[in-house]
Design a protein around this motif. Structure first.
Motif, PDB file in Angstrom:
ATOM      1  N   ARG A  62      38.626 -24.846 -13.084  1.00  0.00           N
ATOM      2  CA  ARG A  62      40.053 -24.619 -13.235  1.00  0.00           C
ATOM      3  C   ARG A  62      40.600 -25.428 -14.418  1.00  0.00           C
ATOM      4  O   ARG A  62      41.352 -24.913 -15.255  1.00  0.00           O
ATOM      5  CB  ARG A  62      40.716 -25.124 -11.950  1.00  0.00           C
ATOM      6  CG  ARG A  62      42.014 -24.542 -11.580  1.00  0.00           C
ATOM      7  CD  ARG A  62      42.468 -25.346 -10.369  1.00  0.00           C
ATOM      8  NE  ARG A  62      42.647 -24.570  -9.162  1.00  0.00           N
ATOM      9  CZ  ARG A  62      43.700 -23.793  -8.939  1.00  0.00           C
ATOM     10  NH1 ARG A  62      44.647 -23.659  -9.822  1.00  0.00           N
ATOM     11  NH2 ARG A  62      43.796 -23.129  -7.804  1.00  0.00           N
ATOM     12  N   THR A  63      40.191 -26.677 -14.507  1.00  0.00           N
ATOM     13  CA  THR A  63      40.659 -27.540 -15.599  1.00  0.00           C
ATOM     14  C   THR A  63      40.102 -27.052 -16.936  1.00  0.00           C
ATOM     15  O   THR A  63      40.839 -26.910 -17.909  1.00  0.00           O
ATOM     16  CB  THR A  63      40.178 -28.996 -15.364  1.00  0.00           C
ATOM     17  OG1 THR A  63      40.448 -29.334 -14.018  1.00  0.00           O
ATOM     18  CG2 THR A  63      40.881 -29.970 -16.269  1.00  0.00           C
ATOM     19  N   VAL A  64      38.786 -26.771 -16.955  1.00  0.00           N
ATOM     20  CA  VAL A  64      38.156 -26.324 -18.202  1.00  0.00           C
ATOM     21  C   VAL A  64      38.811 -25.038 -18.702  1.00  0.00           C
ATOM     22  O   VAL A  64      39.075 -24.865 -19.891  1.00  0.00           O
ATOM     23  CB  VAL A  64      36.636 -26.111 -17.997  1.00  0.00           C
ATOM     24  CG1 VAL A  64      35.988 -25.535 -19.250  1.00  0.00           C
ATOM     25  CG2 VAL A  64      35.956 -27.419 -17.612  1.00  0.00           C
ATOM     26  N   LEU A  65      39.118 -24.139 -17.768  1.00  0.00           N
ATOM     27  CA  LEU A  65      39.678 -22.842 -18.154  1.00  0.00           C
ATOM     28  C   LEU A  65      41.200 -22.895 -18.338  1.00  0.00           C
ATOM     29  O   LEU A  65      41.807 -21.883 -18.698  1.00  0.00           O
ATOM     30  CB  LEU A  65      39.343 -21.782 -17.094  1.00  0.00           C
ATOM     31  CG  LEU A  65      37.865 -21.399 -16.974  1.00  0.00           C
ATOM     32  CD1 LEU A  65      37.607 -20.629 -15.682  1.00  0.00           C
ATOM     33  CD2 LEU A  65      37.442 -20.549 -18.172  1.00  0.00           C
ATOM     34  N   GLY A  66      41.792 -24.033 -18.070  1.00  0.00           N
ATOM     35  CA  GLY A  66      43.246 -24.169 -18.223  1.00  0.00           C
ATOM     36  C   GLY A  66      44.029 -23.273 -17.276  1.00  0.00           C
ATOM     37  O   GLY A  66      45.030 -22.656 -17.658  1.00  0.00           O
ATOM     38  N   VAL A  83      32.071 -21.667 -14.140  1.00  0.00           N
ATOM     39  CA  VAL A  83      32.297 -22.564 -15.282  1.00  0.00           C
ATOM     40  C   VAL A  83      32.156 -24.025 -14.840  1.00  0.00           C
ATOM     41  O   VAL A  83      31.526 -24.839 -15.510  1.00  0.00           O
ATOM     42  CB  VAL A  83      33.702 -22.304 -15.883  1.00  0.00           C
ATOM     43  CG1 VAL A  83      34.067 -23.379 -16.903  1.00  0.00           C
ATOM     44  CG2 VAL A  83      33.745 -20.919 -16.515  1.00  0.00           C
ATOM     45  N   GLY A  84      32.742 -24.330 -13.693  1.00  0.00           N
ATOM     46  CA  GLY A  84      32.735 -25.718 -13.232  1.00  0.00           C
ATOM     47  C   GLY A  84      31.357 -26.189 -12.800  1.00  0.00           C
ATOM     48  O   GLY A  84      30.962 -27.321 -13.067  1.00  0.00           O
ATOM     49  N   GLN A  85      30.605 -25.305 -12.142  1.00  0.00           N
ATOM     50  CA  GLN A  85      29.309 -25.723 -11.587  1.00  0.00           C
ATOM     51  C   GLN A  85      28.332 -26.154 -12.682  1.00  0.00           C
ATOM     52  O   GLN A  85      27.593 -27.116 -12.524  1.00  0.00           O
ATOM     53  CB  GLN A  85      28.706 -24.587 -10.746  1.00  0.00           C
ATOM     54  CG  GLN A  85      27.390 -24.932 -10.074  1.00  0.00           C
ATOM     55  CD  GLN A  85      27.502 -26.091  -9.080  1.00  0.00           C
ATOM     56  OE1 GLN A  85      28.487 -26.203  -8.352  1.00  0.00           O
ATOM     57  NE2 GLN A  85      26.515 -26.966  -9.071  1.00  0.00           N
ATOM     58  N   ILE A  86      28.364 -25.446 -13.785  1.00  0.00           N
ATOM     59  CA  ILE A  86      27.406 -25.760 -14.852  1.00  0.00           C
ATOM     60  C   ILE A  86      27.724 -27.144 -15.427  1.00  0.00           C
ATOM     61  O   ILE A  86      26.834 -27.955 -15.705  1.00  0.00           O
ATOM     62  CB  ILE A  86      27.391 -24.627 -15.918  1.00  0.00           C
ATOM     63  CG1 ILE A  86      26.081 -24.600 -16.666  1.00  0.00           C
ATOM     64  CG2 ILE A  86      28.556 -24.703 -16.871  1.00  0.00           C
ATOM     65  CD1 ILE A  86      25.881 -23.314 -17.469  1.00  0.00           C
ATOM     66  N   ALA A  87      29.014 -27.442 -15.551  1.00  0.00           N
ATOM     67  CA  ALA A  87      29.415 -28.755 -16.069  1.00  0.00           C
ATOM     68  C   ALA A  87      29.104 -29.852 -15.047  1.00  0.00           C
ATOM     69  O   ALA A  87      28.633 -30.940 -15.382  1.00  0.00           O
ATOM     70  CB  ALA A  87      30.907 -28.739 -16.396  1.00  0.00           C
ATOM     71  N   LEU A  88      29.347 -29.520 -13.791  1.00  0.00           N
ATOM     72  CA  LEU A  88      29.118 -30.478 -12.709  1.00  0.00           C
ATOM     73  C   LEU A  88      27.631 -30.852 -12.640  1.00  0.00           C
ATOM     74  O   LEU A  88      27.265 -32.025 -12.575  1.00  0.00           O
ATOM     75  CB  LEU A  88      29.554 -29.812 -11.404  1.00  0.00           C
ATOM     76  CG  LEU A  88      29.790 -30.659 -10.176  1.00  0.00           C
ATOM     77  CD1 LEU A  88      30.890 -31.668 -10.445  1.00  0.00           C
ATOM     78  CD2 LEU A  88      30.186 -29.753  -8.998  1.00  0.00           C
ATOM     79  N   ALA A  89      26.794 -29.814 -12.668  1.00  0.00           N
ATOM     80  CA  ALA A  89      25.350 -30.051 -12.578  1.00  0.00           C
ATOM     81  C   ALA A  89      24.881 -30.878 -13.779  1.00  0.00           C
ATOM     82  O   ALA A  89      24.069 -31.790 -13.639  1.00  0.00           O
ATOM     83  CB  ALA A  89      24.608 -28.717 -12.519  1.00  0.00           C
TER      84      ALA A  89
END
Ligand code: GLU
Length: 390
Positions: A62-66, A83-89
């Motif tokens: 949500r944050t990454v995608l604004g 989007v979030g999961q890839i950054a999280l991992a």
């Protein structure tokens, strides 16, 4: 004060709530994650196996995608999770890597923990990661889970993972530091409850609704998680993750509620196996194999005399002793055609007979319930209980 020695546990699942890991405006809280991973590395170095259940994919995406704070449609939150999961991992693997630790991402859906066949697969994969000294970093597969068939909250997911893996402790880190007799922010009379011996209806009534807008789980899902965990013999701790190094803080005696595991865990899983009405097949075993089962071992193909039935891997089969009577039931690790091929074979000969490397056991001891005269007293109890409802 409640000092809880995490290092005295053998297998600890740590669940991290979204609000701890993700800031609405700045995104991932790197400093916080780095400090938590310092704690995890210390725990792992002490010989405790650690599993991580990390929330935060949707919040981070949500944050990454604004996307701001607006309510997301299902497909939007699924896209945000992707989007979030890839950054999280990436963040987990980077931080654990700093300590020389390897991580493995495991994304599960409800079916992976609730359907027999998939349960066996998920459990085998996570066990293998642990054996290889990799830290499983687990989340719900939010990009494919649809609303009807998802956990939706990682509290219950973490409890199922912890119990599936036979863990002895589950730690829920979030923005609440434990269980109170009433919501402490609203009621000045609220008393903190340091230890819960049994999750009674009175305790469940303290659940209330969701705690914060970032996380889905409130006290309600935490108590649900506690019920799942403690009933299966896994202790649970609810502790605050708001400060840096929350696991060290627990060990130093920071406020936290400990839920003691049930002294007589209902082995719901085994009860469920024993309660299958129509086993899909029959596996007849020899004297030696029966002795091995009674000693708590798995059923190896070498001790199998006869295989009957058209079953698939993960189905329940009846295990028939040399006297022709049912000695137990278990979940079979092979499809019928393969089971026939390897019946009577020594473990070394299995791969050649099947044409692929396979797990040795025909029925793993964790998936086995002995019955009647064959059974030790604890298993007799399982058989005698009302298994159909489990
Ligand atoms: N699986 C969700 C996520 O990663 C979190 C669920 C929860 O907050 O418990 O965003």
């Amino acid at each position: 004060m409640n000092r809880i020695s995490l290092t005295s546990y053998r297998r600890v699942t740590v669940k991290i709530g979204s609000a701890l890991l993700v800031d609405r405006t700045t995104g991932l809280k790197r400093e916080w994650l780095a400090a938590l991973v310092d704690d995890i590395a210390r725990l792992a170095a002490s010989g405790t196996e650690v599993l991580v259940v990390s929330s935060g994919a949707i919040a981070l995406g949500r944050t990454v995608l604004g996307l701001g704070r607006r309510t997301l449609r299902l497909e939007e939150s699924q896209a945000a999770a992707a989007v979030g999961q890839i950054a999280l991992a990436g963040a987990w693997s980077g931080e654990l890597g700093r300590h020389g630790l390897i991580s493995g991402q495991v994304l599960v859906t409800l079916g992976d923990t609730e359907e027999r066949r998939r349960y066996l697969n998920a459990r085998a994969t996570i066990s293998t990661l642990l054996r290889m000294k990799a830290i499983p970093v687990i989340n719900e597969n939010d990009t494919v889970a649809t609303s009807e068939i998802r956990y939706g909250d990682n509290d219950r997911l973490a409890a199922r993972v912890a119990t599936m893996m036979g863990g002895d402790l589950l730690v829920l880190l979030s923005d609440v530091d434990g269980l109170y007799t009433a919501p402490p922010e609203r009621d000045p009379q609220a008393r903190f409850i340091p230890v819960v011996d049994a999750i009674t209806p009175e305790i469940m009534a303290l659940g209330g609704e969701a705690a914060s807008e970032l996380s889905r789980g409130g006290m309600r899902t935490k108590l649900d998680a506690g019920r799942i965990a403690t009933a299966a013999g896994t202790a649970m701790v609810i502790a605050s993750g708001k400060e840096l190094n929350p696991l060290s803080a627990i060990e130093r005696g920071a406020r936290a509620t400990l839920f003691r595991p049930s002294p007589t865990p209902v082995r719901a899983y085994k009860t469920w196996i024993a309660g299958q009405l129509e086993p899909a097949g029959r596996i007849t075993i020899d004297e030696g194999a029966l002795r091995a089962l009674l000693a708590g071992k798995s059923l190896l193909p070498a001790g199998v005399k006869k295989v009957q039935g058209a079953f698939s891997r993960g189905d329940t089969v009846a295990i028939i002793g040399p006297d022709g009577l049912e000695a137990g039931r278990g979940l079979i690790a092979y499809d019928a055609a393969d089971a026939v091929k390897i019946a009577g074979l020594k473990t070394e000969a299995i791969a050649a007979a099947l044409g692929y490397e396979a797990r040795a056991a025909m029925v793993h001891r964790d998936d086995l319930v002995l019955s009647r005269h064959a059974a030790r007293p604890d298993e007799r109890k399982v058989e005698g209980s009302d298994a159909a409802g489990a």
